[in-house]
Design a protein around this motif. Structure first.
Motif, PDB file in Angstrom:
ATOM      1  N   MET A  40       0.860  -1.190   0.000  1.00 53.41           N
ATOM      2  CA  MET A  40       0.000   0.000   0.000  1.00 53.41           C
ATOM      3  C   MET A  40       0.900   1.244   0.000  1.00 53.41           C
ATOM      4  O   MET A  40       1.330   1.710   1.045  1.00 53.41           O
ATOM      5  CB  MET A  40      -0.894  -0.026   1.256  1.00 53.41           C
ATOM      6  CG  MET A  40      -2.073   0.895   1.144  1.00 53.41           C
ATOM      7  SD  MET A  40      -3.027   0.957   2.675  1.00 53.41           S
ATOM      8  CE  MET A  40      -3.900  -0.603   2.614  1.00 53.41           C
ATOM      9  N   SER A  77      -1.091   4.764  -3.521  1.00 51.35           N
ATOM     10  CA  SER A  77      -2.219   3.837  -3.332  1.00 51.35           C
ATOM     11  C   SER A  77      -3.505   4.589  -2.997  1.00 51.35           C
ATOM     12  O   SER A  77      -3.544   5.391  -2.057  1.00 51.35           O
ATOM     13  CB  SER A  77      -1.914   2.846  -2.204  1.00 51.35           C
ATOM     14  OG  SER A  77      -3.092   2.112  -1.923  1.00 51.35           O
ATOM     15  N   PRO A  78      -4.588   4.299  -3.733  1.00 48.72           N
ATOM     16  CA  PRO A  78      -5.870   4.935  -3.401  1.00 48.72           C
ATOM     17  C   PRO A  78      -6.452   4.398  -2.092  1.00 48.72           C
ATOM     18  O   PRO A  78      -7.356   5.018  -1.515  1.00 48.72           O
ATOM     19  CB  PRO A  78      -6.772   4.579  -4.593  1.00 48.72           C
ATOM     20  CG  PRO A  78      -6.121   3.433  -5.276  1.00 48.72           C
ATOM     21  CD  PRO A  78      -4.656   3.468  -4.935  1.00 48.72           C
ATOM     22  N   ARG A  79      -5.887   3.252  -1.610  1.00 52.15           N
ATOM     23  CA  ARG A  79      -6.434   2.635  -0.388  1.00 52.15           C
ATOM     24  C   ARG A  79      -5.691   3.045   0.874  1.00 52.15           C
ATOM     25  O   ARG A  79      -6.120   2.709   1.975  1.00 52.15           O
ATOM     26  CB  ARG A  79      -6.383   1.108  -0.516  1.00 52.15           C
ATOM     27  CG  ARG A  79      -7.241   0.556  -1.638  1.00 52.15           C
ATOM     28  CD  ARG A  79      -7.306  -0.966  -1.596  1.00 52.15           C
ATOM     29  NE  ARG A  79      -5.996  -1.585  -1.460  1.00 52.15           N
ATOM     30  CZ  ARG A  79      -5.161  -1.810  -2.474  1.00 52.15           C
ATOM     31  NH1 ARG A  79      -5.503  -1.456  -3.695  1.00 52.15           N
ATOM     32  NH2 ARG A  79      -3.981  -2.370  -2.281  1.00 52.15           N
ATOM     33  N   ASN A  80      -4.573   3.747   0.735  1.00 52.48           N
ATOM     34  CA  ASN A  80      -3.813   4.135   1.927  1.00 52.48           C
ATOM     35  C   ASN A  80      -4.521   5.303   2.627  1.00 52.48           C
ATOM     36  O   ASN A  80      -4.603   6.408   2.079  1.00 52.48           O
ATOM     37  CB  ASN A  80      -2.388   4.551   1.530  1.00 52.48           C
ATOM     38  CG  ASN A  80      -1.494   4.780   2.737  1.00 52.48           C
ATOM     39  OD1 ASN A  80      -1.971   5.224   3.781  1.00 52.48           O
ATOM     40  ND2 ASN A  80      -0.219   4.488   2.598  1.00 52.48           N
ATOM     41  N   PRO A  81      -5.022   5.069   3.853  1.00 48.54           N
ATOM     42  CA  PRO A  81      -5.837   6.109   4.496  1.00 48.54           C
ATOM     43  C   PRO A  81      -5.054   7.384   4.827  1.00 48.54           C
ATOM     44  O   PRO A  81      -5.663   8.451   4.978  1.00 48.54           O
ATOM     45  CB  PRO A  81      -6.340   5.425   5.779  1.00 48.54           C
ATOM     46  CG  PRO A  81      -5.401   4.300   6.021  1.00 48.54           C
ATOM     47  CD  PRO A  81      -4.902   3.860   4.674  1.00 48.54           C
ATOM     48  N   HIS A  87      -2.307   9.782  -2.326  1.00 47.97           N
ATOM     49  CA  HIS A  87      -3.290   9.438  -3.377  1.00 47.97           C
ATOM     50  C   HIS A  87      -2.935  10.086  -4.723  1.00 47.97           C
ATOM     51  O   HIS A  87      -3.813  10.585  -5.430  1.00 47.97           O
ATOM     52  CB  HIS A  87      -4.710   9.829  -2.948  1.00 47.97           C
ATOM     53  CG  HIS A  87      -5.119   9.224  -1.633  1.00 47.97           C
ATOM     54  ND1 HIS A  87      -6.004   9.813  -0.770  1.00 47.97           N
ATOM     55  CD2 HIS A  87      -4.723   8.087  -1.018  1.00 47.97           C
ATOM     56  CE1 HIS A  87      -6.149   9.075   0.313  1.00 47.97           C
ATOM     57  NE2 HIS A  87      -5.375   8.017   0.186  1.00 47.97           N
ATOM     58  N   GLN A 101      -1.970  10.497  -8.605  1.00 52.78           N
ATOM     59  CA  GLN A 101      -2.269   9.807  -9.858  1.00 52.78           C
ATOM     60  C   GLN A 101      -1.323  10.357 -10.927  1.00 52.78           C
ATOM     61  O   GLN A 101      -1.054  11.570 -10.948  1.00 52.78           O
ATOM     62  CB  GLN A 101      -3.714  10.036 -10.278  1.00 52.78           C
ATOM     63  CG  GLN A 101      -4.698   9.408  -9.300  1.00 52.78           C
ATOM     64  CD  GLN A 101      -6.138   9.576  -9.752  1.00 52.78           C
ATOM     65  OE1 GLN A 101      -6.578  10.686 -10.043  1.00 52.78           O
ATOM     66  NE2 GLN A 101      -6.855   8.480  -9.839  1.00 52.78           N
TER      67      GLN A 101
END
Ligand SMILES: CCCCCCCC(=O)SCCNC(=O)CCNC(=O)[C@H](O)C(C)(C)COP(=O)(O)OP(=O)(O)OC[C@H]1O[C@@H](n2cnc3c(N)ncnc32)[C@H](O)[C@@H]1OP(=O)(O)O
Length: 122
Positions: free
Chosen positions: A1, A6-10, A14, A16
Motif C-alpha cells: 500500500m 495507493s488509493p487505499r492508503n488512508p 493518493h 495519480q
C-alpha cells in the motif's frame, strides 16, 4: 500500500500519474497537515513527490525501479494551498541504471525545487 500512490492508503497522498511524450506528471495541493513550517510544505514530503514521479516514469513503462541515489535542490519554499505540477523525465542511464530529473512548478511557472536521481531496475 504505497504512501504516495495507493488509493487505499488512508494516510497516503493518493497521487495519480500520466506519461506523455516522455514526461511523467502529477498534481498535488498540500494542506496544513503537510506543513513543515508555517505555510510551507515539509521538505521530506516534497522529496516524496519528486521521488515518486521519477519512480512512476519507470513504472508506467513496465519497469520496476528503486531509488539508489537522489539529490534535491530546495531553492524556494513550497507553499501549501496551491496546486503543484510535478514532472519527471529521463536524463541518461545505461543497462539497469536510469538517471532521471524531476521538478515542482507553481501555478505562475516558478520552480522552487528540483531533483536528480538514479534508479536501478529490480
Ligand atoms: C518496485 C517499485 C518501487 C517504487 C519505489 C518508489 C521509489 C522508492 O522510494 S524506493 C525506496 C528507497 N530506495 C531503496 O530502498 C533502495 C535501497 N537499495 C537497494 O535496495 C539496492 O541498493 C538497489 C536495489 C538500489 C541496488 O542493489 P542491487 O540490485 O544489488 O544492485 P548493485 O549490485 O548494488 O548495483 C548494480 C550496479 O549499479 C551500480 N550502482 C548502484 N547504485 C548506484 C548509484 N547510486 N550510482 C551509480 N551506480 C550505482 C553498481 O555500481 C553496480 O554496477 P556494476 O554492475 O557495473 O558493478
Amino acid at each position: 500500500m504505497c504512501f504516495a500512490c495507493s488509493p487505499r492508503n488512508p494516510i497516503g497522498l493518493h497521487l495519480q500519474f500520466s506519461l506523455e511524450d516522455g514526461v511523467c506528471r502529477t498534481t498535488f495541493t498540500a494542506g496544513e497537515v503537510h506543513q513543515g513550517w508555517n505555510g510551507c510544505m515539509h521538505g521530506g514530503l516534497i522529496a516524496t513527490l519528486l521521488d515518486e514521479v521519477m519512480a512512476q516514469w519507470l513504472w508506467l513503462q513496465g519497469i520496476a525501479g528503486m531509488t539508489a541515489e537522489m539529490t534535491t535542490r530546495f531553492s524556494r519554499p513550497v507553499p501549501v494551498g496551491v496546486p503543484l505540477e510535478v514532472t519527471a523525465r529521463q536524463t541518461g542511464g545505461r543497462g539497469r541504471l536510469f538517471e532521471l530529473a524531476a521538478e515542482i512548478a507553481l501555478p505562475d511557472g516558478q520552480v522552487p525545487v528540483h531533483a536528480r536521481a538514479k534508479f536501478l531496475k529490480v
